[in-house]
Design an enzyme around this catalytic site. Sequence first.
Site, PDB file in Angstrom:
ATOM      1  N   GLY A  27       0.812  -1.213   0.000  1.00  0.00           N
ATOM      2  CA  GLY A  27       0.000   0.000   0.000  1.00  0.00           C
ATOM      3  C   GLY A  27       0.844   1.261   0.000  1.00  0.00           C
ATOM      4  O   GLY A  27       2.077   1.221   0.114  1.00  0.00           O
ATOM      5  N   ASP A  28       0.190   2.400  -0.170  1.00  0.00           N
ATOM      6  CA  ASP A  28       0.829   3.721  -0.155  1.00  0.00           C
ATOM      7  C   ASP A  28       1.803   3.897  -1.316  1.00  0.00           C
ATOM      8  O   ASP A  28       2.761   4.669  -1.223  1.00  0.00           O
ATOM      9  CB  ASP A  28       1.565   3.965   1.170  1.00  0.00           C
ATOM     10  CG  ASP A  28       0.671   3.740   2.377  1.00  0.00           C
ATOM     11  OD1 ASP A  28      -0.398   4.369   2.433  1.00  0.00           O
ATOM     12  OD2 ASP A  28       1.039   2.930   3.254  1.00  0.00           O
ATOM     13  N   HIS A  31      -4.740   8.742  -0.189  1.00  0.00           N
ATOM     14  CA  HIS A  31      -3.741   9.239  -1.125  1.00  0.00           C
ATOM     15  C   HIS A  31      -3.984  10.721  -1.367  1.00  0.00           C
ATOM     16  O   HIS A  31      -5.085  11.234  -1.175  1.00  0.00           O
ATOM     17  CB  HIS A  31      -3.752   8.454  -2.437  1.00  0.00           C
ATOM     18  CG  HIS A  31      -5.081   8.400  -3.116  1.00  0.00           C
ATOM     19  ND1 HIS A  31      -5.906   7.302  -3.034  1.00  0.00           N
ATOM     20  CD2 HIS A  31      -5.736   9.298  -3.878  1.00  0.00           C
ATOM     21  CE1 HIS A  31      -7.010   7.527  -3.717  1.00  0.00           C
ATOM     22  NE2 HIS A  31      -6.935   8.729  -4.249  1.00  0.00           N
ATOM     23  N   GLY A  42       7.610   7.773 -11.668  1.00  0.00           N
ATOM     24  CA  GLY A  42       7.358   9.006 -10.942  1.00  0.00           C
ATOM     25  C   GLY A  42       8.645   9.598 -10.402  1.00  0.00           C
ATOM     26  O   GLY A  42       9.428   8.906  -9.752  1.00  0.00           O
TER      27      GLY A  42
END
Length: 479
Positions: free
Chosen positions: A53-54, A82, A466
């Site tokens: 997650g995250d 988020h 990213g």
Amino acid sequence: GAGESSQASTAAMLANASVARAARAAASGARTMATSVSGLNSRVCAVLGGQWGDEGKGKLADVLAKNYDIVARFNGGANAGHTVVVNGKKFAFHLLPCGLIHPHTQNLLGNGVAVDLDALDEETAPLESEGIEWRNRLFISDRAHLVTSFHKIVDGLQETRRAKGAIGTTKKGMGPCYTAKAARSMALRVGMLRHWDSFATHFRNVVEDHQRLYDFEYETEAELERIREQASRVNPMVVDGVHMINKAYADGRSIITEGANALMLDLDFGTYPYVTSSSTGAGGICTGLGLSPNKVESSIGVMKAYTTRVGSGPFPTELTDSRGGGDLPDFAPGTDIGLHLQTVGAEIGVTTGRKRRCGWLDAVVMRYSHMVNGYASINITKLDVLDELEEVRIGVAYSLDGQVLPPGMMPSTLEDLGRVEVQHETMPGWQTSIADCRSWDDLPANAQAYIRRVEELVGCPVSWVGVGPGREAMLQLCD
């Protein structure tokens, strides 16, 4: 013996590398299928978390949403979190689909979502203050289940009773809500709000059932009155979600399915019992929206350039000690790097405010999640967090009791996963900022080599990278 296992593992890795090379060649223009590796032009694209997650799923869903008609959440609830950055303005979403930022989209909370009406009010308020119209673009499945304040009370009581065995729940009521769903007679569905007298009677009975089990005080009538007021605003948004999503598909509309949490927190496939209470992987799309498997054209696995997890549970590549909320001995080798990753990466939970434990990238986890979810490609996020490191490491294999585990095998028990030894590969860092990079060619050679190695280890192309928090800092590597 161990040598045979090691040889088998090496052969499998070479096969994965061949798959990745073929996939990247296909992504560069040799593809014969109509599906989009990057997710830009699929009929149905799934955005899925590939670690604990995250990972930044909301950002990719936000980038893709400009090309899609519908954004649909299929699992979880306000326990997720988020942040989407638009024109310098931050929007923290926990329950809402990120597509609400895009005025052309319709947005659905599917039947697999646990809907917290308080969270709904809290998250729509900033949209209104910014002049973003959402009321005619947000829909809630009548089969979704409700999270109320008593679910959160029970969640906290359960966690307290576990003492040292605490799971690390967000205390947002997810576990009790999904438990009630499975118990059937104790559940509250969104569609029931349309039949108030029946709902109120059932609500009183459900609260009493929980009070007998957990012995807590509760203002039932006051809560009912509050829910009734919320229901007057929510009922116009309630739809037959299964019909809506399938009619949209039949009408040729494009759909993003947005998952909460990630595969390693999946109720079946994650590090049980340190998991969430819903299906977080590709299977959750079918059960949480009512879309059949053959309708999903591409699944994008979102994964950080390193690994994090919140709360308790096994973490084989961990680098954090108590300074970072981790489990390693204080100042053990590597923990300064873990603290660096946490600090530079701002690894604090959006929902809980807890520090996220940090560690090296774990290719074993990535291969496992790819095997279960079948990614068309991967989105590597937060690569820029590694900018200052002299060298970077990747966990490439686990061994247990002297045996190298074959690719795709993940120990199912805490005891075994806690005993695995991680085999690492070390690569040179790039030690320069990549924040201003806007294409593959802009990335330093060592950063490119790191991404290529990830592709080889996982057997899947990387389509997005990213390098910063904004939309413009998402590099598209292939179509």
